[in-house]
Design an enzyme around this catalytic site. Structure first.
Site, PDB file in Angstrom:
ATOM      1  CB  VAL A  22     -15.723 -42.925  -7.604  1.00 34.01           C
ATOM      2  CG1 VAL A  22     -15.504 -44.328  -7.061  1.00 34.01           C
ATOM      3  CG2 VAL A  22     -17.118 -42.823  -8.223  1.00 34.01           C
ATOM      4  CG  ASP A  68      -0.360 -36.671 -15.768  1.00 35.56           C
ATOM      5  OD1 ASP A  68      -1.232 -37.581 -15.833  1.00 35.56           O
ATOM      6  OD2 ASP A  68      -0.124 -35.906 -16.717  1.00 35.56           O
ATOM      7  CE1 TYR A 159     -13.766 -43.770 -19.437  1.00 31.64           C
ATOM      8  CE2 TYR A 159     -15.744 -44.864 -20.253  1.00 31.64           C
ATOM      9  CZ  TYR A 159     -14.998 -44.358 -19.201  1.00 31.64           C
ATOM     10  OH  TYR A 159     -15.486 -44.462 -17.925  1.00 31.64           O
TER      11      TYR A 159
END
Length: 267
Positions: A22, A68, A159
């Site tokens: 995406v 990162d 999550y």
């Protein structure tokens, strides 16, 4: 269309998590509309290849920043690397989870990295990049979240919790900034065809099923930047509420645990 995007928001866009899936689709869609693009991700070869393709295809400027986003100083470093640019659109797309397993079956460090990348990252990005947008009176922020944000679910504890954070953050910033010239959109995705999604489902031995197309997702989000606070991609009512509707919280959690709205986005 290109003039509408850059004229309304500014000449540069940043895509955090922009090397594939995406995020890469956002970068291409923004460049196709005339916006210069900063790509942010960890993998330098993939990052550089994506930037070269975008430059060659759309005749825009690109910049790559290898970071990162779970590192404590990532956003401050990104701010320094783009300090000479007027960033008019910031897309935060990092934060996928390749392994959907029981909470205690994943080490604590992995959970904490996810929280940093999915919660502290977008909050700091919104503060550092949204502040100048508000001061200028123009800009847009997209936080890519997930259907896992709607309710808790087995194997989705950390999550889902981080994606709920992103959803509420986006909605709250929309409420604060909508009269200040800055559009904020919480983009809610279900199963989307990305490398991250395929890795997650391959690891569990699950079929992919019907998948949303990344390019169509990015195009829809750019078309609806001003239609916040949320855009639920693929929904018949994309600006509507939770798909769980009138279900009790308990029943919603059980439905999520059965995989009815399990994650599979790239975010």
């Amino acid at each position: 269309m290109a003039e509408a995007l850059t004229g309304k928001y500014g000449p540069w866009g940043v895509v955090a998590g922009g090397s594939d899936g995406v995020g890469a689709a956002f970068a291409h869609a923004m460049a196709a509309r005339g916006m210069n693009v900063v790509l942010v991700a960890r993998r330098v070869p993939v990052l550089e290849a994506s930037a070269a393709e975008i430059r060659a295809t759309y005749d825009v400027e690109t910049r790559t920043v290898a970071l990162d986003l779970s590192a404590p100083d990532a956003l401050s470093e990104l701010t320094r690397a783009t300090s000479d640019l007027e960033v008019g659109l910031f897309v935060y797309n990092a934060g996928g989870d390749d392994r959907s397993v029981a909470f205690l079956d994943k080490d604590l460090g992995s959970h904490l990295e996810l929280v940093h990348r999915n919660c502290l990252g977008p909050l700091e990005a919104a503060y550092r990049f949204g502040g100048p947008m508000v001061a200028r009176g123009r800009g847009a922020v997209v936080l890519v979240t997930s259907g896992a944000a709607w309710a808790g679910g087995a194997t989705l504890a950390a999550y889902g919790a981080t994606k709920a954070f992103d959803l509420i953050l986006a909605e709250s910033l929309w409420a604060e900034w909508r009269t200040r010239g800055v559009d904020v959109l919480g983009l809610v995705l279900g199963k989307t065809d990305t490398p991250s999604m395929r890795r997650a489902f391959d690891a569990e031995g699950k079929p992919y099923g019907e998948l949303a197309d990344s390019d169509e997702v990015a195009a829809a989000a750019l078309d609806h930047l001003a239609d916040g606070p949320t855009w639920i991609y693929g929904s018949d009512t994309p600006t509507g509420g939770s798909p769980f509707g009138a279900l009790s919280r308990c029943d919603g959690v059980l439905a999520m645990s059965r995989g009815a709205f399990a994650h599979g986005d790239d975010a």
